[in-house]
Write a protein that holds these residues in place. Structure first.
Motif, mmCIF file in Angstrom:
data_model
loop_
_atom_site.group_PDB
_atom_site.id
_atom_site.type_symbol
_atom_site.label_atom_id
_atom_site.label_comp_id
_atom_site.label_asym_id
_atom_site.label_seq_id
_atom_site.Cartn_x
_atom_site.Cartn_y
_atom_site.Cartn_z
ATOM 1 N N ALA A 37 0.841 -1.196 0.000
ATOM 2 C CA ALA A 37 0.000 0.000 0.000
ATOM 3 C C ALA A 37 0.879 1.250 0.000
ATOM 4 N N LYS A 38 0.352 2.319 -0.548
ATOM 5 C CA LYS A 38 1.027 3.617 -0.490
ATOM 6 C C LYS A 38 0.507 4.338 0.750
ATOM 7 N N TYR A 39 1.304 5.229 1.302
ATOM 8 C CA TYR A 39 0.901 5.999 2.475
ATOM 9 C C TYR A 39 0.835 7.472 2.111
ATOM 10 N N LYS A 40 -0.195 8.151 2.570
ATOM 11 C CA LYS A 40 -0.309 9.604 2.443
ATOM 12 C C LYS A 40 -0.459 10.181 3.845
ATOM 13 N N SER A 41 -0.026 11.413 4.029
ATOM 14 C CA SER A 41 0.032 11.993 5.366
ATOM 15 C C SER A 41 -1.227 12.719 5.823
ATOM 16 N N SER A 42 -2.274 12.750 4.983
ATOM 17 C CA SER A 42 -3.528 13.394 5.387
ATOM 18 C C SER A 42 -4.680 12.875 4.528
ATOM 19 N N PRO A 43 -5.909 13.025 5.031
ATOM 20 C CA PRO A 43 -7.065 12.674 4.197
ATOM 21 C C PRO A 43 -7.112 13.508 2.914
ATOM 22 N N GLU A 44 -6.693 14.757 3.001
ATOM 23 C CA GLU A 44 -6.643 15.617 1.815
ATOM 24 C C GLU A 44 -5.755 15.015 0.733
ATOM 25 N N GLU A 45 -4.585 14.521 1.122
ATOM 26 C CA GLU A 45 -3.673 13.910 0.153
ATOM 27 C C GLU A 45 -4.242 12.620 -0.418
ATOM 28 N N VAL A 46 -4.945 11.854 0.415
ATOM 29 C CA VAL A 46 -5.562 10.615 -0.078
ATOM 30 C C VAL A 46 -6.590 10.940 -1.148
ATOM 31 N N THR A 47 -7.512 11.852 -0.848
ATOM 32 C CA THR A 47 -8.569 12.142 -1.819
ATOM 33 C C THR A 47 -8.035 12.851 -3.061
ATOM 34 N N ALA A 48 -6.926 13.563 -2.918
ATOM 35 C CA ALA A 48 -6.335 14.226 -4.089
ATOM 36 C C ALA A 48 -5.741 13.216 -5.057
ATOM 37 N N THR A 49 -5.291 12.067 -4.545
ATOM 38 C CA THR A 49 -4.604 11.100 -5.402
ATOM 39 C C THR A 49 -5.431 9.860 -5.733
ATOM 40 N N CYS A 50 -6.570 9.683 -5.087
ATOM 41 C CA CYS A 50 -7.387 8.482 -5.302
ATOM 42 C C CYS A 50 -8.733 8.832 -5.923
ATOM 43 N N ASP A 51 -9.235 7.948 -6.766
ATOM 44 C CA ASP A 51 -10.555 8.145 -7.366
ATOM 45 C C ASP A 51 -11.683 7.817 -6.391
ATOM 46 N N LEU A 52 -11.435 6.866 -5.508
ATOM 47 C CA LEU A 52 -12.444 6.423 -4.559
ATOM 48 C C LEU A 52 -11.805 6.313 -3.182
ATOM 49 N N THR A 53 -12.431 6.939 -2.203
ATOM 50 C CA THR A 53 -11.917 6.939 -0.835
ATOM 51 C C THR A 53 -12.954 6.338 0.094
ATOM 52 N N PHE A 54 -12.515 5.425 0.952
ATOM 53 C CA PHE A 54 -13.364 4.848 1.988
ATOM 54 C C PHE A 54 -12.960 5.437 3.330
ATOM 55 N N ALA A 55 -13.932 5.875 4.113
ATOM 56 C CA ALA A 55 -13.677 6.386 5.464
ATOM 57 C C ALA A 55 -14.395 5.478 6.453
ATOM 58 N N MET A 56 -13.656 5.018 7.471
ATOM 59 C CA MET A 56 -14.222 4.125 8.491
ATOM 60 C C MET A 56 -13.782 4.614 9.854
ATOM 61 N N LEU A 57 -14.637 5.406 10.467
ATOM 62 C CA LEU A 57 -14.299 5.984 11.763
ATOM 63 C C LEU A 57 -15.342 5.592 12.798
ATOM 64 N N ALA A 58 -14.936 5.601 14.054
ATOM 65 C CA ALA A 58 -15.752 5.032 15.124
ATOM 66 C C ALA A 58 -16.793 5.971 15.706
ATOM 67 N N ASP A 59 -16.721 7.266 15.388
ATOM 68 C CA ASP A 59 -17.682 8.193 15.993
ATOM 69 C C ASP A 59 -17.890 9.399 15.087
ATOM 70 N N PRO A 60 -19.002 10.111 15.275
ATOM 71 C CA PRO A 60 -19.316 11.254 14.419
ATOM 72 C C PRO A 60 -18.244 12.345 14.431
ATOM 73 N N GLU A 61 -17.694 12.658 15.592
ATOM 74 C CA GLU A 61 -16.701 13.732 15.680
ATOM 75 C C GLU A 61 -15.477 13.413 14.815
ATOM 76 N N SER A 62 -14.999 12.189 14.889
ATOM 77 C CA SER A 62 -13.845 11.790 14.075
ATOM 78 C C SER A 62 -14.188 11.804 12.597
ATOM 79 N N ALA A 63 -15.365 11.317 12.254
ATOM 80 C CA ALA A 63 -15.773 11.274 10.848
ATOM 81 C C ALA A 63 -15.844 12.679 10.262
ATOM 82 N N ILE A 64 -16.404 13.609 11.025
ATOM 83 C CA ILE A 64 -16.504 14.996 10.556
ATOM 84 C C ILE A 64 -15.118 15.617 10.437
#
Length: 122
Positions: A37-64
């Motif tokens: 797998a490749k690693y990116k240092s932020s969600p912004e970098e992930v979505t900038a380089t990927c066509d499809l992003t999955f987010a799996m977080l345990a609570d609303p505050e983290s997801a937001i």
């Protein structure tokens, strides 16, 4: 890269998919990076380089925060890309994230909240 994310990413790697990972605790990504797998240092970098992003977080505050906070997914995602939220969130949080993602021109799919289950059943 928790209980859901790590196994899903591992299955995608095994299937030959190009996988990019990020986690608030970088060391949780290390085993997957070791498997290709490749690693990116932020969600912004992930979505900038990927066509499809999955987010799996345990609570609303983290997801937001991951979607809309500093260096959040909304700052890298754009039209033609997709954001799939498999986080444990309430309807209000899902609607907030959805609006922010859709305002970029990207697509949004939320698949876990009671809100979505109601929509799917009606």
């Amino acid at each position: 890269m928790g209980i859901m994310g790590s196994p899903m990413a591992l299955n995608l790697i095994k299937a030959g998919c190009d996988v990019t990972v990020w986690n608030r605790t970088k060391s949780k990504c290390d085993p997957l990076v070791g498997l290709g797998a490749k690693y990116k240092s932020s969600p912004e970098e992930v979505t900038a380089t990927c066509d499809l992003t999955f987010a799996m977080l345990a609570d609303p505050e983290s997801a937001i925060d991951v979607a809309c906070g500093k260096n959040g997914a909304v700052f890298g995602i754009s039209s033609g890309k997709g954001y799939v939220d498999v986080s444990t969130v309430d309807a209000a949080s899902s609607i907030l994230i959805s609006k922010q993602i859709k305002d970029t021109g990207a697509l949004f799919l939320e698949v876990t909240s009671r809100y979505t289950k109601k929509l799917l059943l009606s």
